[in-house]
Design a protein around this motif. Structure first.
Motif, PDB file in Angstrom:
ATOM      1  N   GLN A 214       0.828  -1.201   0.000  1.00 31.51           N
ATOM      2  CA  GLN A 214       0.000   0.000   0.000  1.00 31.51           C
ATOM      3  C   GLN A 214       0.872   1.263   0.000  1.00 31.51           C
ATOM      4  OE1 GLN A 214      -2.993   0.134   3.071  1.00 31.51           O
ATOM      5  NE2 GLN A 214      -3.512   2.277   2.676  1.00 31.51           N
ATOM      6  N   ILE A 215       1.919   1.246   0.816  1.00 29.55           N
ATOM      7  CA  ILE A 215       2.843   2.380   0.864  1.00 29.55           C
ATOM      8  C   ILE A 215       3.522   2.564  -0.491  1.00 29.55           C
ATOM      9  CG2 ILE A 215       5.035   3.183   1.847  1.00 29.55           C
ATOM     10  CD1 ILE A 215       4.147   1.752   4.477  1.00 29.55           C
ATOM     11  N   GLN A 216       3.995   1.468  -1.070  1.00 29.91           N
ATOM     12  CA  GLN A 216       4.675   1.547  -2.364  1.00 29.91           C
ATOM     13  C   GLN A 216       3.739   2.045  -3.459  1.00 29.91           C
ATOM     14  OE1 GLN A 216       5.834  -2.534  -2.319  1.00 29.91           O
ATOM     15  NE2 GLN A 216       7.918  -2.122  -1.588  1.00 29.91           N
ATOM     16  N   ASN A 217       2.509   1.570  -3.457  1.00 29.66           N
ATOM     17  CA  ASN A 217       1.551   1.996  -4.475  1.00 29.66           C
ATOM     18  C   ASN A 217       1.238   3.479  -4.361  1.00 29.66           C
ATOM     19  OD1 ASN A 217       1.399  -0.611  -5.458  1.00 29.66           O
ATOM     20  ND2 ASN A 217      -0.437  -1.144  -4.286  1.00 29.66           N
ATOM     21  N   GLU A 218       1.121   3.967  -3.133  1.00 33.24           N
ATOM     22  CA  GLU A 218       0.840   5.392  -2.928  1.00 33.24           C
ATOM     23  C   GLU A 218       1.999   6.251  -3.419  1.00 33.24           C
ATOM     24  OE1 GLU A 218       0.002   5.681   1.213  1.00 33.24           O
ATOM     25  OE2 GLU A 218      -2.052   4.917   1.027  1.00 33.24           O
ATOM     26  N   ILE A 219       3.226   5.824  -3.111  1.00 27.59           N
ATOM     27  CA  ILE A 219       4.393   6.593  -3.544  1.00 27.59           C
ATOM     28  C   ILE A 219       4.551   6.517  -5.056  1.00 27.59           C
ATOM     29  CG2 ILE A 219       6.921   6.755  -3.419  1.00 27.59           C
ATOM     30  CD1 ILE A 219       6.717   5.832  -0.506  1.00 27.59           C
ATOM     31  N   HIS A 220       4.308   5.345  -5.620  1.00 25.11           N
ATOM     32  CA  HIS A 220       4.376   5.184  -7.073  1.00 25.11           C
ATOM     33  C   HIS A 220       3.393   6.110  -7.766  1.00 25.11           C
ATOM     34  CE1 HIS A 220       2.945   3.000 -10.810  1.00 25.11           C
ATOM     35  NE2 HIS A 220       4.198   3.304 -11.093  1.00 25.11           N
ATOM     36  N   GLU A 221       2.179   6.178  -7.267  1.00 23.75           N
ATOM     37  CA  GLU A 221       1.169   7.048  -7.863  1.00 23.75           C
ATOM     38  C   GLU A 221       1.563   8.519  -7.696  1.00 23.75           C
ATOM     39  OE1 GLU A 221      -2.131   8.253  -9.929  1.00 23.75           O
ATOM     40  OE2 GLU A 221      -1.236   6.258  -9.754  1.00 23.75           O
ATOM     41  N   TYR A 222       2.125   8.854  -6.554  1.00 21.25           N
ATOM     42  CA  TYR A 222       2.572  10.230  -6.314  1.00 21.25           C
ATOM     43  C   TYR A 222       3.687  10.600  -7.283  1.00 21.25           C
ATOM     44  CZ  TYR A 222       4.341  14.320  -3.850  1.00 21.25           C
ATOM     45  OH  TYR A 222       4.740  15.593  -3.533  1.00 21.25           O
ATOM     46  N   TYR A 223       4.649   9.704  -7.456  1.00 19.38           N
ATOM     47  CA  TYR A 223       5.730   9.949  -8.415  1.00 19.38           C
ATOM     48  C   TYR A 223       5.160  10.189  -9.818  1.00 19.38           C
ATOM     49  CZ  TYR A 223       9.558   8.430  -5.288  1.00 19.38           C
ATOM     50  OH  TYR A 223      10.479   8.329  -4.276  1.00 19.38           O
ATOM     51  N   ALA A 224       4.162   9.408 -10.187  1.00 18.79           N
ATOM     52  CA  ALA A 224       3.617   9.474 -11.543  1.00 18.79           C
ATOM     53  C   ALA A 224       2.866  10.764 -11.821  1.00 18.79           C
ATOM     54  CB  ALA A 224       2.697   8.271 -11.794  1.00 18.79           C
ATOM     55  N   THR A 225       2.315  11.375 -10.793  1.00 18.17           N
ATOM     56  CA  THR A 225       1.488  12.574 -10.988  1.00 18.17           C
ATOM     57  C   THR A 225       2.178  13.866 -10.578  1.00 18.17           C
ATOM     58  OG1 THR A 225       0.484  12.275  -8.791  1.00 18.17           O
ATOM     59  CG2 THR A 225      -0.649  11.273 -10.677  1.00 18.17           C
ATOM     60  N   ASP A 226       3.299  13.790  -9.866  1.00 17.76           N
ATOM     61  CA  ASP A 226       3.938  14.996  -9.338  1.00 17.76           C
ATOM     62  C   ASP A 226       4.920  15.585 -10.352  1.00 17.76           C
ATOM     63  OD1 ASP A 226       4.728  17.001  -7.505  1.00 17.76           O
ATOM     64  OD2 ASP A 226       6.480  15.806  -6.966  1.00 17.76           O
ATOM     65  N   ALA A 227       4.422  16.468 -11.184  1.00 18.75           N
ATOM     66  CA  ALA A 227       5.259  17.195 -12.139  1.00 18.75           C
ATOM     67  C   ALA A 227       4.730  18.616 -12.200  1.00 18.75           C
ATOM     68  CB  ALA A 227       5.219  16.525 -13.501  1.00 18.75           C
ATOM     69  N   SER A 228       4.802  19.286 -11.048  1.00 19.15           N
ATOM     70  CA  SER A 228       4.084  20.543 -10.854  1.00 19.15           C
ATOM     71  C   SER A 228       4.537  21.683 -11.746  1.00 19.15           C
ATOM     72  CB  SER A 228       4.199  20.974  -9.381  1.00 19.15           C
ATOM     73  OG  SER A 228       5.555  21.065  -9.001  1.00 19.15           O
ATOM     74  N   LYS A 229       5.785  21.654 -12.223  1.00 19.68           N
ATOM     75  CA  LYS A 229       6.262  22.795 -13.003  1.00 19.68           C
ATOM     76  C   LYS A 229       5.805  22.731 -14.461  1.00 19.68           C
ATOM     77  CE  LYS A 229      10.685  21.602 -15.095  1.00 19.68           C
ATOM     78  NZ  LYS A 229      11.963  22.167 -15.500  1.00 19.68           N
ATOM     79  N   TYR A 230       5.189  21.610 -14.853  1.00 20.92           N
ATOM     80  CA  TYR A 230       4.799  21.426 -16.239  1.00 20.92           C
ATOM     81  C   TYR A 230       3.307  21.626 -16.447  1.00 20.92           C
ATOM     82  CZ  TYR A 230       9.427  19.473 -17.094  1.00 20.92           C
ATOM     83  OH  TYR A 230      10.778  19.303 -17.208  1.00 20.92           O
ATOM     84  N   GLY A 231       2.949  21.941 -17.692  1.00 16.28           N
ATOM     85  CA  GLY A 231       1.550  22.031 -18.063  1.00 16.28           C
ATOM     86  C   GLY A 231       0.938  20.656 -18.219  1.00 16.28           C
ATOM     87  N   GLN A 232      -0.357  20.632 -18.463  1.00 13.85           N
ATOM     88  CA  GLN A 232      -1.091  19.370 -18.499  1.00 13.85           C
ATOM     89  C   GLN A 232      -0.579  18.441 -19.591  1.00 13.85           C
ATOM     90  OE1 GLN A 232      -3.117  18.475 -16.178  1.00 13.85           O
ATOM     91  NE2 GLN A 232      -3.622  16.495 -17.082  1.00 13.85           N
ATOM     92  N   GLU A 233      -0.231  18.977 -20.767  1.00 16.45           N
ATOM     93  CA  GLU A 233       0.237  18.132 -21.866  1.00 16.45           C
ATOM     94  C   GLU A 233       1.540  17.432 -21.508  1.00 16.45           C
ATOM     95  OE1 GLU A 233       1.431  18.419 -26.616  1.00 16.45           O
ATOM     96  OE2 GLU A 233       0.628  20.173 -25.570  1.00 16.45           O
ATOM     97  N   ASN A 234       2.479  18.185 -20.908  1.00 17.69           N
ATOM     98  CA  ASN A 234       3.746  17.587 -20.492  1.00 17.69           C
ATOM     99  C   ASN A 234       3.531  16.539 -19.409  1.00 17.69           C
ATOM    100  OD1 ASN A 234       4.522  20.654 -21.254  1.00 17.69           O
ATOM    101  ND2 ASN A 234       6.174  19.262 -21.821  1.00 17.69           N
ATOM    102  N   LYS A 235       2.633  16.829 -18.473  1.00 20.51           N
ATOM    103  CA  LYS A 235       2.355  15.890 -17.387  1.00 20.51           C
ATOM    104  C   LYS A 235       1.856  14.557 -17.935  1.00 20.51           C
ATOM    105  CE  LYS A 235       1.229  19.059 -13.579  1.00 20.51           C
ATOM    106  NZ  LYS A 235       0.168  19.480 -12.635  1.00 20.51           N
ATOM    107  N   LEU A 236       0.999  14.623 -18.943  1.00 19.55           N
ATOM    108  CA  LEU A 236       0.465  13.393 -19.528  1.00 19.55           C
ATOM    109  C   LEU A 236       1.575  12.573 -20.192  1.00 19.55           C
ATOM    110  CD1 LEU A 236      -2.875  14.710 -21.087  1.00 19.55           C
ATOM    111  CD2 LEU A 236      -2.618  13.248 -19.079  1.00 19.55           C
ATOM    112  N   LYS A 237       2.510  13.245 -20.858  1.00 19.08           N
ATOM    113  CA  LYS A 237       3.625  12.547 -21.493  1.00 19.08           C
ATOM    114  C   LYS A 237       4.545  11.938 -20.443  1.00 19.08           C
ATOM    115  CE  LYS A 237       3.668  15.687 -25.470  1.00 19.08           C
ATOM    116  NZ  LYS A 237       4.439  16.750 -26.159  1.00 19.08           N
ATOM    117  N   ILE A 238       4.809  12.706 -19.366  1.00 18.37           N
ATOM    118  CA  ILE A 238       5.644  12.192 -18.276  1.00 18.37           C
ATOM    119  C   ILE A 238       5.006  10.953 -17.673  1.00 18.37           C
ATOM    120  CG2 ILE A 238       6.425  12.685 -15.913  1.00 18.37           C
ATOM    121  CD1 ILE A 238       6.823  15.616 -16.856  1.00 18.37           C
TER     122      ILE A 238
END
Length: 437
Positions: A214-238
C-alpha cells in the motif's frame, strides 16, 4: 531509526570549516528531511526548519525574498528566539525547489556566514529555472532509497557481519552455505520491500506485505502525478513514459520505444527531452544510456537516443509486477523470470554508489547489461546480470572480451550462485555482492 550512510557525510560537513552550503538532492520519500532533521538536532542547540512547499501553499512568506536581510527578517518572525551564534544554529531550507530563486540566494547566505545552513530538494528540477547557479557556494550530494547494505542493517545485521562479507568480496572468497542462504533470503526480501524508508519501517515493525504494498503503491502514484512545473500536456507525457517502464523492462531490449509514447510515427527522443529530463532529474527514474564503443571513458561514445529507464526503488517495481504475492520472488517459481528485477537492483546499487551507467547493444554482437568506468585501471567494466541457472551463458559479454582493442581488464557476472569463480577476465559473483561495488 534506520541506519543511513549519508548521515555521516552530512555530519562531517556540518562540523567542518567548509564554507559551502550542503544541498541534499534526491527524489521525494527517500528520507532527506528525516535524516537532516535527525543530524541537525543532534549537533545544534538551535534547529530552524523552513519548508518552502508548505510556505508556498500557505503564507508565502518567502516567495519574494531576494536578499539576505529580507530572509533573516522572515526567519525572525517565526524563529527569532533560535537565531543564536553560527556554531550553535542550523537553518534547514527544505523543498528548496518550490522557490527556485532561493538557489541563487544560497550564495549570499554562504558569504554572509552568520549561521550554519543546509538545504534539500529536487535540485535537478530547478537548475533549468535558475539564472544564476551558485556552484562555488554549494556542495551537492544525492540521496537514494536504502541500498542493500542499509537494508541488512535494518534487519539486524551488524558491522562485523558486513565487514566480514566485504573482506570475502575483496579476496574473492565464497560465503559458507548457511550464510549464503541467509543473505539470499534477505536479498529476496529486499526485492519485495525495496528501500523507501516508510516501506522498510513498515516491514520491520509489522512484517505485513499488504501494508508495504500500500505504501509503495501510494508513492508510485505520487511519483507518476507529481510534475508541478509542467503544463497538463507535459504531465500526460511524463505519466505515459513513467508507466511504460515496467513493460519496457520486460521486453528483450528493455530500452524506451519512442514511437509508443504517444503512438505517433515520426517522433524522436528530441520531442521528449523535457519529459525524460524531469523523470531522471527528479530521481524517480534511473537512466542507463547506450554506448557504441565499450572503451574508457564510456561517455565519449554515449548515444543520446537509446535509453533504458529503471525505477529508483526495486520494491515499487515488484509491487507493480506481483502485487502482494510474495511467492513469485521468494519461492523461485519456474514460471517467473526475475531478470529485469535483478537488473533494477544492480542499476540502483551502482548509481547510488556513484557510477554513471551505460549498456552496450550491437546488432551482430549482442547486448551487455551494464558498463561503468573504472578510474583505477582506466578501463570499462562490463557487468552481466543473470537470474537463472544458465548464468555461464553470455555470448555478448564473450564477444566484448575477445576484442583486445577495448582494453577491458575484468568483467562481472552476477547470479544466485554461491560460489565465486574466476575464468579468464570474468569474475562470477553472487548477486548480493553488488553492495560492495
Amino acid at each position: 531509526m534506520l541506519y543511513r550512510k549519508i548521515s555521516q557525510v552530512i555530519e562531517e560537513h556540518l562540523l567542518s570549516e567548509n564554507s559551502k552550503i550542503l544541498l541534499v538532492d534526491g527524489a521525494r520519500q527517500v528520507g532527506k528531511t528525516y535524516i537532516i532533521r535527525y543530524v541537525g538536532k543532534k549537533l545544534f542547540k538551535n534547529f530552524i526548519e523552513i519548508n518552502m512547499i508548505e510556505d508556498s501553499i500557505s503564507d508565502r512568506l518567502y516567495e519574494n525574498v531576494k536578499s539576505v536581510e529580507d530572509f533573516y527578517l522572515q526567519v525572525s518572525m517565526t524563529d527569532g528566539n533560535k537565531m543564536g551564534q553560527k556554531e550553535e544554529t542550523l537553518i534547514f531550507i527544505d523543498e528548496i525547489q518550490a522557490y527556485p530563486h532561493f538557489l541563487t540566494l544560497l550564495k549570499f547566505l554562504a558569504q554572509d556566514n552568520r549561521f550554519t545552513y543546509i538545504a534539500s530538494g529536487l535540485l535537478g528540477v530547478i537548475l533549468s529555472q535558475t539564472t544564476s547557479i551558485p556552484m562555488g557556494s554549494i556542495k551537492r550530494i544525492h540521496m537514494y532509497p536504502l541500498d542493500f547494505e542499509e537494508f541488512l542493517y535494518a534487519n539486524g545485521m551488524n558491522q562485523f557481519v558486513i565487514e566480514s562479507m566485504q573482506n570475502k568480496f575483496k579476496n574473492l572468497e565464497s560465503l559458507d552455505e548457511s550464510v549464503h542462504q541467509k543473505i539470499m533470503d534477505l536479498f529476496k526480501k529486499y526485492l519485495l520491500v525495496g528501500g523507501l524508508p516508510d516501506a522498510v519501517n513498515s516491514y520491520i515493525e509489522n512484517k505485513n506485505i499488504q501494508e508495504v504494498r500500500q505504501i509503495q503503491n501510494e508513492i508510485h502514484e505520487y511519483y507518476a502525478t507529481d510534475a508541478s512545473k509542467y503544463g497538463q500536456e507535459n504531465k500526460l507525457k511524463i505519466r505515459c513514459i513513467y508507466d511504460m517502464i515496467p513493460s519496457n523492462m520486460e521486453n528483450k531490449k528493455k530500452r524506451m520505444i519512442i514511437k509508443d509514447i504517444e503512438n505517433k510515427k515520426g517522433k524522436t527522443s528530441n520531442d521528449y527531452v523535457d519529459e525524460f529530463e524531469y523523470l531522471i532529474s527528479s530521481g524517480i527514474a534511473l537512466a542507463v544510456q547506450a554506448i557504441s564503443n565499450p572503451s574508457f571513458p564510456l561517455i565519449e561514445s554515449m548515444g543520446k537516443n537509446l535509453l533504458k529507464l529503471y525505477f529508483n526503488d526495486v520494491g515499487i517495481f515488484t509491487s507493480i509486477l506481483y502485487g502482494p504475492n510474495i511467492r513469485a520472488v521468494l519461492d523461485n517459481e519456474k514460471s517467473i523470470n526475475l531478470g529485469s528485477v535483478y537488473e533494477n537492483v544492480v542499476a540502483s546499487e551502482l548509481i547510488a554508489h556513484g557510477s554513471r551507467l551505460y549498456y552496450y547493444d550491437n546488432r551482430s554482437k549482442g547486448e551487455v547489461d551494464f558498463l561503468y568506468d573504472d578510474y583505477d585501471s582506466l578501463s570499462a567494466v562490463p557487468t552481466e546480470v543473470q537470474s537463472g541457472k544458465d548464468y555461464t551463458v553470455h555470448s555478448a559479454l564473450n564477444n566484448l572480451l575477445k576484442n583486445e582493442s577495448y582494453h577491458i581488464q575484468k568483467a562481472y557476472v552476477l547470479s544466485n550462485e554461491r560460489q565465486i569463480k574466476v575464468k579468464g577476465k570474468i569474475i562470477y559473483l553472487p548477486i548480493y555482492f553488488i553492495m560492495f561495488f
